[in-house]
Write a protein that holds these residues in place. Structure first.
Motif, mmCIF file in Angstrom:
data_model
loop_
_atom_site.group_PDB
_atom_site.id
_atom_site.type_symbol
_atom_site.label_atom_id
_atom_site.label_comp_id
_atom_site.label_asym_id
_atom_site.label_seq_id
_atom_site.Cartn_x
_atom_site.Cartn_y
_atom_site.Cartn_z
ATOM 1 N N HIS A 71 -7.073 -9.971 8.593
ATOM 2 C CA HIS A 71 -7.544 -10.622 9.764
ATOM 3 C C HIS A 71 -6.297 -11.018 10.831
ATOM 4 C CE1 HIS A 71 -9.890 -12.938 12.226
ATOM 5 N NE2 HIS A 71 -9.390 -14.131 12.066
ATOM 6 N N GLY A 72 -6.777 -10.537 12.250
ATOM 7 C CA GLY A 72 -5.770 -10.983 13.156
ATOM 8 C C GLY A 72 -5.007 -9.513 13.351
ATOM 9 N N ASP A 73 -5.156 -8.553 12.846
ATOM 10 C CA ASP A 73 -4.552 -7.245 12.994
ATOM 11 C C ASP A 73 -4.985 -6.613 14.235
ATOM 12 O OD1 ASP A 73 -2.832 -5.400 12.401
ATOM 13 O OD2 ASP A 73 -3.742 -4.458 10.767
ATOM 14 N N GLU A 74 -4.083 -5.720 14.644
ATOM 15 C CA GLU A 74 -4.579 -4.904 15.975
ATOM 16 C C GLU A 74 -4.361 -3.544 15.414
ATOM 17 O OE1 GLU A 74 -4.104 -3.169 19.947
ATOM 18 O OE2 GLU A 74 -2.438 -3.988 18.832
ATOM 19 N N GLU A 99 -12.834 -11.423 12.417
ATOM 20 C CA GLU A 99 -13.153 -11.397 10.869
ATOM 21 C C GLU A 99 -13.810 -10.510 10.265
ATOM 22 O OE1 GLU A 99 -12.391 -15.701 8.384
ATOM 23 O OE2 GLU A 99 -13.042 -15.695 10.306
ATOM 24 N N GLY A 100 -15.153 -10.473 11.013
ATOM 25 C CA GLY A 100 -16.004 -9.534 10.131
ATOM 26 C C GLY A 100 -15.676 -7.959 9.883
ATOM 27 N N ALA A 101 -14.534 -7.724 10.570
ATOM 28 C CA ALA A 101 -13.913 -6.331 10.306
ATOM 29 C C ALA A 101 -12.942 -6.292 9.281
ATOM 30 C CB ALA A 101 -13.433 -5.708 11.665
ATOM 31 N N THR A 102 -12.655 -7.394 8.729
ATOM 32 C CA THR A 102 -11.512 -7.549 7.822
ATOM 33 C C THR A 102 -12.045 -8.081 6.580
ATOM 34 O OG1 THR A 102 -10.738 -9.620 8.627
ATOM 35 C CG2 THR A 102 -9.868 -7.966 9.787
ATOM 36 N N ALA A 103 -11.072 -7.839 5.440
ATOM 37 C CA ALA A 103 -11.477 -9.004 4.130
ATOM 38 C C ALA A 103 -10.164 -8.931 3.669
ATOM 39 C CB ALA A 103 -12.422 -7.729 3.386
ATOM 40 N N THR A 104 -10.161 -9.976 2.553
ATOM 41 C CA THR A 104 -8.897 -10.583 2.325
ATOM 42 C C THR A 104 -8.835 -9.871 0.795
ATOM 43 O OG1 THR A 104 -9.951 -12.185 0.961
ATOM 44 C CG2 THR A 104 -9.291 -12.850 2.809
ATOM 45 N N ARG A 108 3.605 -3.114 8.151
ATOM 46 C CA ARG A 108 4.378 -1.789 8.290
ATOM 47 C C ARG A 108 4.261 -1.872 10.039
ATOM 48 N NH1 ARG A 108 1.210 3.431 8.368
ATOM 49 N NH2 ARG A 108 -1.005 2.920 8.236
ATOM 50 N N THR A 109 5.244 -0.976 10.527
ATOM 51 C CA THR A 109 5.130 -0.553 12.021
ATOM 52 C C THR A 109 4.688 0.843 12.047
ATOM 53 O OG1 THR A 109 6.795 -2.230 12.274
ATOM 54 C CG2 THR A 109 6.597 -1.150 14.078
ATOM 55 N N VAL A 110 3.747 1.084 13.044
ATOM 56 C CA VAL A 110 3.887 2.443 13.496
ATOM 57 C C VAL A 110 4.087 2.573 15.115
ATOM 58 C CG1 VAL A 110 1.935 3.012 11.732
ATOM 59 C CG2 VAL A 110 1.277 1.914 13.985
ATOM 60 N N HIS A 111 4.072 3.781 15.550
ATOM 61 C CA HIS A 111 4.471 3.945 17.003
ATOM 62 C C HIS A 111 3.567 4.940 17.708
ATOM 63 C CE1 HIS A 111 8.020 2.523 14.799
ATOM 64 N NE2 HIS A 111 8.530 1.981 15.948
ATOM 65 N N PRO A 112 2.277 4.705 17.872
ATOM 66 C CA PRO A 112 1.292 5.283 18.632
ATOM 67 C C PRO A 112 1.912 5.667 20.133
ATOM 68 C CG PRO A 112 0.197 3.142 18.192
ATOM 69 C CD PRO A 112 1.528 3.290 17.450
ATOM 70 N N GLY A 113 1.780 6.616 20.503
ATOM 71 C CA GLY A 113 2.169 6.707 21.992
ATOM 72 C C GLY A 113 3.581 6.000 22.371
ATOM 73 N N GLY A 114 4.434 6.119 21.226
ATOM 74 C CA GLY A 114 5.933 5.380 21.383
ATOM 75 C C GLY A 114 5.817 3.987 21.290
ATOM 76 N N ARG A 115 4.674 3.322 21.342
ATOM 77 C CA ARG A 115 4.766 1.719 21.268
ATOM 78 C C ARG A 115 4.636 1.404 20.106
ATOM 79 N NH1 ARG A 115 0.025 -1.830 21.881
ATOM 80 N NH2 ARG A 115 -1.615 -0.188 21.057
ATOM 81 N N ALA A 116 5.292 0.351 19.605
ATOM 82 C CA ALA A 116 5.451 -0.249 18.279
ATOM 83 C C ALA A 116 4.530 -1.239 18.023
ATOM 84 C CB ALA A 116 6.867 -0.877 17.958
ATOM 85 N N LEU A 134 1.060 -3.257 11.754
ATOM 86 C CA LEU A 134 -0.150 -3.410 10.891
ATOM 87 C C LEU A 134 0.036 -3.957 9.706
ATOM 88 C CD1 LEU A 134 -1.233 0.437 10.877
ATOM 89 C CD2 LEU A 134 -1.537 -1.178 12.721
ATOM 90 N N ARG A 135 -0.908 -4.937 9.524
ATOM 91 C CA ARG A 135 -1.146 -6.062 8.287
ATOM 92 C C ARG A 135 -2.086 -5.577 7.311
ATOM 93 N NH1 ARG A 135 -2.801 -10.786 9.525
ATOM 94 N NH2 ARG A 135 -1.881 -11.626 7.545
ATOM 95 N N ASP A 136 -1.975 -4.801 6.564
ATOM 96 C CA ASP A 136 -2.867 -4.001 5.671
ATOM 97 C C ASP A 136 -2.982 -4.666 4.282
ATOM 98 O OD1 ASP A 136 -2.614 -2.028 7.514
ATOM 99 O OD2 ASP A 136 -0.942 -1.063 6.362
ATOM 100 N N VAL A 137 -4.240 -4.229 3.698
ATOM 101 C CA VAL A 137 -4.615 -4.742 2.380
ATOM 102 C C VAL A 137 -5.173 -3.457 1.668
ATOM 103 C CG1 VAL A 137 -7.012 -5.114 3.050
ATOM 104 C CG2 VAL A 137 -6.001 -5.981 1.036
ATOM 105 N N ILE A 138 -4.467 -3.153 0.395
ATOM 106 C CA ILE A 138 -4.315 -1.833 -0.253
ATOM 107 C C ILE A 138 -4.955 -2.263 -1.709
ATOM 108 C CG2 ILE A 138 -3.147 0.205 -0.894
ATOM 109 C CD1 ILE A 138 -1.579 -1.971 1.394
ATOM 110 N N VAL A 139 -6.111 -1.621 -2.387
ATOM 111 C CA VAL A 139 -6.687 -1.855 -3.403
ATOM 112 C C VAL A 139 -7.060 -0.362 -4.032
ATOM 113 C CG1 VAL A 139 -8.531 -3.055 -4.662
ATOM 114 C CG2 VAL A 139 -7.654 -4.253 -2.781
#
Ligand SMILES: C[S@@+](CC[C@H](N)C(=O)[O-])C[C@H]1O[C@@H](n2cnc3c(N)ncnc32)[C@H](O)[C@@H]1O
Length: 204
Positions: free
Chosen positions: A143-146, A154-159, A182-190, A193-198
Motif C-alpha cells: 500500500h502507498g506504492d507507486e 488500498e484495493g490494488a494492494t495486499a499485505t 528496490r529502486t528502478v529507473h524507468p526513463g532515467g527517473r529513480a 518500489l515496495r514489493d510483497v513476494i510470496v
C-alpha cells in the motif's frame, strides 16, 4: 478515483505499442524464485508487454501470457518475434476475473497485476490454476506504492499476511514470504518500489 478496468489498461499500454515504451528488465524475483523449479508449463497472469513471460520461454518453459489489454499483447507478440521463441509462447486476451481456462499449469506467476476485483480474489482464482505439485509466485505492490506512472490505492494492494493466509496447510506449503524495497529507473527517473513476494507449492 479511476477504475483499473480494461479501458484504463488499454490507455496505460498505448505508448508501448506506439514504440515509445521502454523494455524494462525482468523483475529480480522471477529468476531468484524459479531457479530450482523443474521446467514445465507456466502462466503469466497479467503479463503486460510480456517481459517475464518471454524470460521464462527463453529458458525452456512452455508459456501462456494472459492479459486483459489487447494493446499490451500486441507489444508482447512483436517481442516474441524478436526473441525467436514463438513455439514456446502463446498470448491470450482474457479478463482474469472471469476467464475459465480448461487447464492448469506447473507454474503460475503474477507480477503487479491489479484488476478491478482486488488482489485477494485474483490470487485465489489463479491459485486454482496451479497443478497439484506446482508453484504459484505472487509479486505485488504494498500500500502507498507507486509504479510505472500510477499510484496504488488500498484495493490494488495486499499485505503479506493477507496473502499468506490464502494458502493454509495441508493444501499449500509456503516457500517464500517477504517484503522488499528496490529502486528502478524507468526513463532515467529513480522510483522506489515496495514489493510483497510470496511463493507457494501446491501439495494437493
Ligand atoms: C502494472 S501492469 C504489470 C504488467 C507486468 N506483469 C509487469 O510486471 O510489468 C498490470 C497488468 O495487469 C493487467 N490486468 C489488469 N487487470 C486485469 C484483468 N482483469 N485481467 C487480465 N489482466 C489484467 C493489465 O493489463 C497490466 O498489463
Amino acid at each position: 478515483m479511476h477504475q483499473f478496468d480494461k479501458t484504463y489498461w488499454e490507455d496505460h499500454w498505448a505508448p508501448a505499442t506506439a514504440g515509445q515504451g521502454q523494455k524494462l528488465p525482468v523483475n529480480p524475483y522471477l529468476p531468484a524464485e524459479t531457479i530450482d523449479l523443474p521446467i514445465g508449463t507456466a502462466l503469466d497472469a497479467g503479463c503486460g508487454a510480456g517481459t517475464e513471460a518471454l524470460w521464462l520461454a527463453e529458458r525452456g518453459w512452455q508459456v501462456t501470457g494472459a492479459d486483459i489489454s489487447a494493446t499490451a499483447l500486441t507489444t508482447a507478440q512483436a517481442r516474441t518475434a524478436d526473441a525467436g521463441i514463438a513455439g514456446r509462447i502463446e498470448w491470450v486476451e482474457a479478463d482474469l476475473a472471469r476467464w475459465q481456462p480448461k487447464r492448469q499449469w506447473d507454474l503460475v506467476i503474477t507480477n503487479y497485476a491489479h484488476p478491478e476485483t482486488g488482489q485477494l480474489a485474483l490470487y485465489q482464482r489463479i491459485a486454482s490454476w496451479v497443478v497439484p505439485g506446482g508453484s504459484l509466485l505472487i509479486v505485488g505492490h504494498l500500500h502507498g506504492d507507486e509504479h510505472r506512472g500510477h499510484a496504488h490505492p488500498e484495493g490494488a494492494t495486499a499485505t503479506l499476511a493477507e496473502i499468506t493466509d490464502l494458502f493454509p496447510a495441508p493444501n499449500w506449503r509456503i516457500e517464500t514470504s517477504c517484503e522488499n524495497t528496490r529502486t528502478v529507473h524507468p526513463g532515467g527517473r529513480a522510483v522506489q518500489l515496495r514489493d510483497v513476494i510470496v511463493r507457494v507449492h501446491r501439495l494437493t
